[in-house]
Scaffold this active site. Structure first.
Site, PDB file in Angstrom:
ATOM      1  N   ASP A  47       0.865  -1.183   0.000  1.00  0.00           N
ATOM      2  CA  ASP A  47       0.000   0.000   0.000  1.00  0.00           C
ATOM      3  C   ASP A  47       0.897   1.227   0.000  1.00  0.00           C
ATOM      4  O   ASP A  47       2.115   1.117  -0.165  1.00  0.00           O
ATOM      5  CB  ASP A  47      -0.945  -0.010   1.211  1.00  0.00           C
ATOM      6  CG  ASP A  47      -2.300   0.626   0.896  1.00  0.00           C
ATOM      7  OD1 ASP A  47      -2.315   1.815   0.541  1.00  0.00           O
ATOM      8  OD2 ASP A  47      -3.326  -0.062   0.996  1.00  0.00           O
ATOM      9  N   HIS A  59      -2.951   3.160  -4.632  1.00  0.00           N
ATOM     10  CA  HIS A  59      -2.313   2.718  -3.382  1.00  0.00           C
ATOM     11  C   HIS A  59      -0.889   2.220  -3.630  1.00  0.00           C
ATOM     12  O   HIS A  59      -0.431   1.272  -2.997  1.00  0.00           O
ATOM     13  CB  HIS A  59      -3.152   1.623  -2.721  1.00  0.00           C
ATOM     14  CG  HIS A  59      -4.416   2.135  -2.095  1.00  0.00           C
ATOM     15  ND1 HIS A  59      -4.450   2.764  -0.875  1.00  0.00           N
ATOM     16  CD2 HIS A  59      -5.692   2.094  -2.546  1.00  0.00           C
ATOM     17  CE1 HIS A  59      -5.702   3.099  -0.585  1.00  0.00           C
ATOM     18  NE2 HIS A  59      -6.474   2.719  -1.599  1.00  0.00           N
ATOM     19  N   GLU A 102      -9.970   2.594  -5.038  1.00  0.00           N
ATOM     20  CA  GLU A 102      -9.639   3.997  -4.771  1.00  0.00           C
ATOM     21  C   GLU A 102      -8.509   4.494  -5.675  1.00  0.00           C
ATOM     22  O   GLU A 102      -7.540   5.105  -5.221  1.00  0.00           O
ATOM     23  CB  GLU A 102      -9.279   4.184  -3.300  1.00  0.00           C
ATOM     24  CG  GLU A 102     -10.446   3.883  -2.362  1.00  0.00           C
ATOM     25  CD  GLU A 102     -10.100   4.016  -0.893  1.00  0.00           C
ATOM     26  OE1 GLU A 102     -11.004   4.319  -0.097  1.00  0.00           O
ATOM     27  OE2 GLU A 102      -8.927   3.794  -0.517  1.00  0.00           O
TER      28      GLU A 102
END
Length: 634
Positions: free
Chosen positions: A204, A279, A355
């Site tokens: 991440d 990410h 995202e």
């Protein structure tokens, strides 16, 4: 001698009474449970007999012998049919003719005076039968400090098997690095409650945790960040010029293999997640040329680097996304997936996909030129292009791809499975398209959400009570169940820096998830579940494992009636009383017993409230100022 006899008799009576009470405290609740006459005394005169040549069953039996030994009970393990059988035995049997009802992970368990018998079709069923047997023992068997050496198990017959094949917990190892021992301990608890998938979030923005030998900078640079403390967000400063990155770590490939084997011995398969194309800040810190701007990056130390506008809309202040128009990115992904696929025997590799901010793609001339050339109408289709390329790479390694529900955007790759986290909508859409789905919605399954009152818990942007988690139903109405692989809880670790707090945030809500994916839908009953959960508090306490007891805290609901500030108090448990004061006095049990909604008058006042059972406090004292109550108005 007389004292010893009296002591043993009293101990026997104590165990007998506690075990009678504990017989219905199995989590997740079995498919069928029947009390029978008889009582099995487990002590040093007991043996475990393995009636199969399957080495994995023998290994499971040895694991149970080791568990009992730590609890002060030394039992013999019989591996040969010719071994002399003692008067009391635990028999482990793999069925010669398959028992169709229990499938591959189910078992039957029967307890009488002289024998405990566990039957299964496959070794996994033996393992789960032993986990149930462990729960039938008194809680002190979990204790290393006060082992008693004997335990009573009341007569019963159990037939049990799981509702779903995917029963998972996701563990975020990026926001904080936990290490091999911590991960093993987390897996241990999962296995006790019949989870069988460990979804390992390994990469991440805050850290890259898996060694990729062909890309050494991923761990040389991407696994480390500057040390910061406190809450993630704008109060955490960016790295200073010249500041060394010393916080973090990573798993070598040998350590990964060690954890995989450890999990497999406990009937748990590990699904690795490499979160791309978003990410990816840790990856870009190592290889900035894989971004559109190609500017130097740092591993995010938890600083604010995005603006969130609500409804899932956001803007990245620093680029954290791979460039889907750059062929070098796919070479990078191929190298990563080659090594990941070689390490993990699991069927799936998780590619993230959530995202993903498109703003840098929209502004980059080379990306726009690429889209025109390939007739890609917008960046949603561009992300779909990326996902489909990644799926082909993963498939070429002999694996299937799974990703978060954003991989639906712009068109879903043909063979991809979807993990639905933004509610159930994405999972429903994917299932109706004929794709396999794992349900892990924020609504019921996000274990990092606040589980108790914000006055005594770490407040974050959302709440998830145990009651709400227990209402999780993985198969939405109108969806064909054959497309639902199962469900899982997700533990993100921005506010979870160590394994004991990870346990606190996971349990008991993971009990609720476990029951939703193992037990029959029609057998779920929240009041019964709470009663069983309370008994497992004792087991966690005995093993010195952190667990949340937020169900013992009052639930505070604030409303307005005209200009009046009104408070309603509720409890997760039914057999307790709530006391409160609103005049700055304490202790609250000398205040008012709650019966109905009440007004909090104006003034510099605080609500104090606490749960009591049989005249004794069972939960924490909440103290909430009138000003804070006003902020909670619904």
């Amino acid at each position: 001698m007389q004292f010893t006899s009296k002591y043993l008799f009293l101990t026997f009576c104590l165990f007998a009474s506690s075990v009678i009470f504990a017989q219905h405290n199995i989590i997740p609740t079995p498919v069928k449970y029947e009390n029978t006459s008889g009582m099995f005394m487990l002590d040093n005169q007991t043996a475990i007999r393995v009636n199969t040549k399957d080495e994995s069953v023998t290994k499971m039996a040895q694991g149970f012998v080791d568990f009992l030994s730590k609890a002060g009970t030394n039992v013999e393990l019989l591996k040969n049919a010719t071994d002399k059988v003692p008067s009391k035995v635990i028999s482990l049997n793999l069925a010669n003719a398959a028992i169709s009802e229990i499938g591959t992970e189910g078992y039957t368990l029967e307890v009488n005076d002289k024998e405990i018998t566990i039957n299964a079709n496959k070794p996994a069923g033996i393992f789960y039968g032993l986990q149930t047997l462990r729960q039938l023992l008194p809680a002190n068997f979990e204790s290393l400090d006060y082992p008693m050496g004997i335990g009573m198990i009341m007569g019963c017959k159990i037939t049990d098997y799981p509702r779903f094949g995917w029963r998972g917990l996701m563990f975020d190892d990026s926001r904080h690095f936990f290490g091999v021992d911590a991960v093993k301990s987390y897996i241990d608890k999962m296995a006790q409650y019949k989870f069988n998938v460990f979804h390992w979030h390994l990469t991440d923005d805050e850290g890259w945790r898996i060694e990729i030998k062909s890309l050494p900078k991923l761990t040389e640079i991407g696994a480390w960040r500057v040390e910061r403390n406190g809450k993630f967000g704008e109060n955490r400063p960016y790295p200073k010029e010249g500041e060394k990155a010393t916080y973090g770590g990573f798993y070598t490939q040998e350590q990964i293999k060690e954890v995989i084997k450890y999990a497999a011995d406990r009937n748990i398969r590990i699904i690795p997640e490499i979160d791309i194309p978003g990410h990816s800040m840790a990856a870009l810190a190592a290889y900035p040329e894989l971004s559109t701007l190609k500017q130097p990056k740092f591993v995010n130390p938890g600083s604010k680097f995005a603006e969130w506008y609500g409804d899932g809309k956001f803007e990245m202040l620093i680029e954290n996304t791979l460039n889907p128009a750059d062929e070098a990115v796919y070479t990078f992904v191929d190298k990563v997936m080659t090594e990941v696929a070689a390490l993990f025997p699991s069927e799936y590799i998780h590619m993230g996909g959530d995202e993903c901010y498109h703003g840098f793609w929209e502004k980059d001339p080379s990306v726009q030129k690429f889209m025109q050339k390939n007739k890609i109408k917008d960046t949603h289709e561009l992300q779909s292009y990326f996902v489909k390329r990644v799926e082909k790479i993963i498939n070429s390694k002999g694996k299937k791809m799974i990703g978060w529900d954003e991989i639906l955007e712009g068109g879903l790759a043909d063979g991809a499975a979807v993990m639905s986290w933004r509610g159930m909508k994405g999972g429903i859409e994917a299932a109706k398209m004929g794709h396999q789905v794992v349900m892990s919605p924020t609504t019921f399954a996000y274990l990092d959400y606040t589980q108790g009152d914000k006055s005594v818990e770490n407040p974050i942007y959302a709440d998830l009570s145990l009651r709400k988690a227990y209402s999780f139903e993985p198969v939405p109405e109108g969806v064909d169940p054959k497309f639902i692989l199962g469900g899982q809880g997700n533990l993100w670790t921005e506010v979870i820096p160590n394994i004991q707090f990870a346990n606190y945030m996971t349990y008991p809500r993971a009990f609720a998830i476990s029951e939703s994916v193992w037990s029959p839908k029609e057998s779920k009953n929240f009041e019964n579940f709470i009663s069983r959960t309370e008994q497992h508090f004792t087991r966690f306490d005995a093993s010195k494992t952190n667990i949340s007891k937020a169900i013992y805290d009052p639930i505070v609901i604030v409303t307005k009636d005209g200009e009046k500030l009104m408070v309603t108090l509720q409890s997760e448990i039914s057999n307790a009383e709530i006391f409160y004061t609103i005049d700055n006095t304490y202790p609250v049990n000398y205040g008012t017993k709650y019966t109905n909604t009440f007004e909090v008058p104006e003034g510099e006042l605080s609500l104090r409230t606490q749960l009591y059972r049989n005249g004794q406090p069972v939960g924490r004292l909440l103290q909430i100022s009138r000003e804070q109550l006003l902020q909670r108005i619904k």
